[in-house]
Design an enzyme around this catalytic site. Structure first.
Site, PDB file in Angstrom:
ATOM      1  N   LYS A   1      60.084  40.052  88.207  1.00 25.49           N
ATOM      2  CA  LYS A   1      60.927  41.248  88.135  1.00 25.49           C
ATOM      3  C   LYS A   1      62.415  40.850  88.090  1.00 25.49           C
ATOM      4  O   LYS A   1      62.760  39.671  88.308  1.00 25.49           O
ATOM      5  CB  LYS A   1      60.613  42.142  89.339  1.00 25.49           C
ATOM      6  CG  LYS A   1      59.180  42.725  89.319  1.00 25.49           C
ATOM      7  CD  LYS A   1      58.887  43.498  90.599  1.00 25.49           C
ATOM      8  CE  LYS A   1      57.543  44.206  90.566  1.00 25.49           C
ATOM      9  NZ  LYS A   1      57.240  44.911  91.849  1.00 25.49           N
TER      10      LYS A   1
ATOM     11  N   TYR B   1      53.911  51.698  85.084  1.00 27.81           N
ATOM     12  CA  TYR B   1      53.675  52.229  86.428  1.00 27.81           C
ATOM     13  C   TYR B   1      53.217  53.688  86.405  1.00 27.81           C
ATOM     14  O   TYR B   1      53.420  54.405  87.393  1.00 27.81           O
ATOM     15  CB  TYR B   1      54.946  52.088  87.266  1.00 27.81           C
ATOM     16  CG  TYR B   1      55.186  50.672  87.773  1.00 27.81           C
ATOM     17  CD1 TYR B   1      54.240  50.019  88.579  1.00 27.81           C
ATOM     18  CD2 TYR B   1      56.364  49.988  87.470  1.00 27.81           C
ATOM     19  CE1 TYR B   1      54.457  48.728  89.050  1.00 27.81           C
ATOM     20  CE2 TYR B   1      56.591  48.695  87.949  1.00 27.81           C
ATOM     21  CZ  TYR B   1      55.628  48.080  88.739  1.00 27.81           C
ATOM     22  OH  TYR B   1      55.841  46.801  89.217  1.00 27.81           O
TER      23      TYR B   1
ATOM     24  N   ARG C   1      55.636  36.445  97.532  1.00 26.80           N
ATOM     25  CA  ARG C   1      56.405  37.489  98.244  1.00 26.80           C
ATOM     26  C   ARG C   1      56.646  37.093  99.698  1.00 26.80           C
ATOM     27  O   ARG C   1      57.708  37.373 100.261  1.00 26.80           O
ATOM     28  CB  ARG C   1      55.677  38.826  98.152  1.00 26.80           C
ATOM     29  CG  ARG C   1      55.748  39.471  96.757  1.00 26.80           C
ATOM     30  CD  ARG C   1      54.819  40.657  96.673  1.00 26.80           C
ATOM     31  NE  ARG C   1      54.934  41.400  95.421  1.00 26.80           N
ATOM     32  CZ  ARG C   1      54.037  42.286  95.014  1.00 26.80           C
ATOM     33  NH1 ARG C   1      52.962  42.522  95.743  1.00 26.80           N
ATOM     34  NH2 ARG C   1      54.203  42.929  93.873  1.00 26.80           N
TER      35      ARG C   1
ATOM     36  N   ASN D   1      60.606  43.112  95.454  1.00 25.95           N
ATOM     37  CA  ASN D   1      59.553  42.159  95.813  1.00 25.95           C
ATOM     38  C   ASN D   1      59.211  41.143  94.727  1.00 25.95           C
ATOM     39  O   ASN D   1      58.105  40.610  94.682  1.00 25.95           O
ATOM     40  CB  ASN D   1      58.315  42.887  96.353  1.00 25.95           C
ATOM     41  CG  ASN D   1      57.698  43.811  95.327  1.00 25.95           C
ATOM     42  OD1 ASN D   1      58.218  43.965  94.224  1.00 25.95           O
ATOM     43  ND2 ASN D   1      56.577  44.421  95.681  1.00 25.95           N
TER      44      ASN D   1
ATOM     45  N   HIS E   1      55.310  41.031  89.886  1.00 33.12           N
ATOM     46  CA  HIS E   1      54.165  41.929  89.693  1.00 33.12           C
ATOM     47  C   HIS E   1      52.939  41.122  89.322  1.00 33.12           C
ATOM     48  O   HIS E   1      53.041  40.153  88.569  1.00 33.12           O
ATOM     49  CB  HIS E   1      54.449  42.918  88.556  1.00 33.12           C
ATOM     50  CG  HIS E   1      53.202  43.612  88.072  1.00 33.12           C
ATOM     51  ND1 HIS E   1      52.685  44.722  88.698  1.00 33.12           N
ATOM     52  CD2 HIS E   1      52.342  43.316  87.061  1.00 33.12           C
ATOM     53  CE1 HIS E   1      51.566  45.083  88.092  1.00 33.12           C
ATOM     54  NE2 HIS E   1      51.338  44.247  87.083  1.00 33.12           N
TER      55      HIS E   1
ATOM     56  N   GLU F   1      47.619  46.179  80.850  1.00 36.50           N
ATOM     57  CA  GLU F   1      49.000  45.710  80.967  1.00 36.50           C
ATOM     58  C   GLU F   1      49.319  44.649  79.905  1.00 36.50           C
ATOM     59  O   GLU F   1      50.407  44.651  79.324  1.00 36.50           O
ATOM     60  CB  GLU F   1      49.237  45.168  82.381  1.00 36.50           C
ATOM     61  CG  GLU F   1      49.228  46.295  83.416  1.00 36.50           C
ATOM     62  CD  GLU F   1      49.156  45.825  84.869  1.00 36.50           C
ATOM     63  OE1 GLU F   1      49.221  44.603  85.122  1.00 36.50           O
ATOM     64  OE2 GLU F   1      49.027  46.689  85.757  1.00 36.50           O
TER      65      GLU F   1
HETATM   66  N1  UDP Z   1      56.889  50.075  95.670  1.00 39.09           N
HETATM   67  C1  UDP Z   1      57.979  50.604  96.340  1.00 39.09           C
HETATM   68  N2  UDP Z   1      57.774  51.320  97.483  1.00 39.09           N
HETATM   69  C2  UDP Z   1      56.538  51.523  97.998  1.00 39.09           C
HETATM   70  C3  UDP Z   1      55.421  50.988  97.330  1.00 39.09           C
HETATM   71  C4  UDP Z   1      55.637  50.262  96.162  1.00 39.09           C
HETATM   72  O1  UDP Z   1      59.114  50.426  95.899  1.00 39.09           O
HETATM   73  O2  UDP Z   1      56.412  52.166  99.047  1.00 39.09           O
HETATM   74  C5  UDP Z   1      57.098  49.290  94.438  1.00 39.09           C
HETATM   75  C6  UDP Z   1      56.950  47.789  94.695  1.00 39.09           C
HETATM   76  O3  UDP Z   1      57.946  47.116  93.926  1.00 39.09           O
HETATM   77  C7  UDP Z   1      55.561  47.509  94.174  1.00 39.09           C
HETATM   78  C8  UDP Z   1      55.474  48.502  93.011  1.00 39.09           C
HETATM   79  O4  UDP Z   1      56.132  49.650  93.494  1.00 39.09           O
HETATM   80  O5  UDP Z   1      55.414  46.162  93.773  1.00 39.09           O
HETATM   81  C9  UDP Z   1      54.079  48.863  92.578  1.00 39.09           C
HETATM   82  O6  UDP Z   1      53.344  49.331  93.676  1.00 39.09           O
HETATM   83  P1  UDP Z   1      51.854  48.869  93.921  1.00 39.09           P
HETATM   84  O7  UDP Z   1      51.296  49.703  95.013  1.00 39.09           O
HETATM   85  O8  UDP Z   1      51.115  48.847  92.624  1.00 39.09           O
HETATM   86  O9  UDP Z   1      52.048  47.373  94.507  1.00 39.09           O
HETATM   87  P2  UDP Z   1      51.754  45.949  93.828  1.00 39.09           P
HETATM   88  O10 UDP Z   1      50.538  46.109  92.964  1.00 39.09           O
HETATM   89  O11 UDP Z   1      52.989  45.542  93.062  1.00 39.09           O
HETATM   90  O12 UDP Z   1      51.504  45.031  94.995  1.00 39.09           O
HETATM   91 MG    MG Z   2      50.085  47.460  91.511  1.00 39.61          MG
END
Ligand code: UDP
Ligand code: MG
Length: 151
Positions: A12, A52, A105, A115, A118, A129
């Site tokens: 990211k 997303y 992470r 974070n 992805h 994706e």
């Molecule tokens: N995210 C956020 N706040 C939250 C949850 C998620 O900003 O409370 C962001 C975070 O950058 C995360 C992304 O949204 O990586 C996608 O969320 P997901 O639940 O799919 O998590 P991931 O698959 O990236 O672990």
């Molecule tokens: Mg995700």
């Protein structure tokens, strides 16, 4: 289990800005996974929104899209046995405060909204994706993997 399973991993904007591209690539490579595709790009807003789309009703969605379009990302495709699930372990839990040390992470970030990386969460979402981020397709290649796989 297929040796050619694929996952989509994206560094990211914060990860790129902080110089963590090599670190991420190193960790996937040293595990034995094969780098199938890589490109640096600025992300069109529509692509970030589509990537997303499942989160579009969440309160953090708008901020998330703004984060992803805020600077260049590095989009990659990795291939290998169990790469989706194991890739998620290399990436670490969504909230970096809960990510295990030793994961990307867990080692490199603090806030969920910064974070660094992805990773696809399932084989089916990886397919979606990869199609979204690499509509041009992937280059043809047949890596020599006899030192990674027994058969
Ligand atoms: N995210 C956020 N706040 C939250 C949850 C998620 O900003 O409370 C962001 C975070 O950058 C995360 C992304 O949204 O990586 C996608 O969320 P997901 O639940 O799919 O998590 P991931 O698959 O990236 O672990
Ligand atoms: Mg995700």
């Amino acid at each position: 289990m297929a040796n050619n399973e694929q996952t989509f991993i994206m560094i990211k904007p914060d990860g790129v800005a902080r110089g963590l591209v090599g670190e991420v690539i190193k960790r996937f490579e040293q595990k034995g996974y094969y780098l199938r595709a890589l490109k640096m790009m600025n992300v069109p807003k529509e692509l970030a929104e589509e990537h997303y789309v499942d989160l579009s009703s969440k309160p953090f969605y708008k901020g998330l899209v703004n984060y992803i379009v805020s600077g260049p990302v590095v989009a990659t495709v990795w291939e290998g046995k169990g790469v989706v699930v194991t890739g998620r372990k290399l990436v670490g839990a969504t909230n970096p405060l809960a990510s295990e040390p030793g994961s990307i992470r867990g080692d490199f970030c603090i806030d969920v909204g910064r974070n660094v990386i992805h990773g696809s969460d399932a084989v089916e979402s990886a397919k979606r994706e990869i199609g979204l981020w690499f509509p041009e397709g992937l280059a043809d290649n047949k890596p020599e993997l006899k030192w990674v796989y027994e058969s």
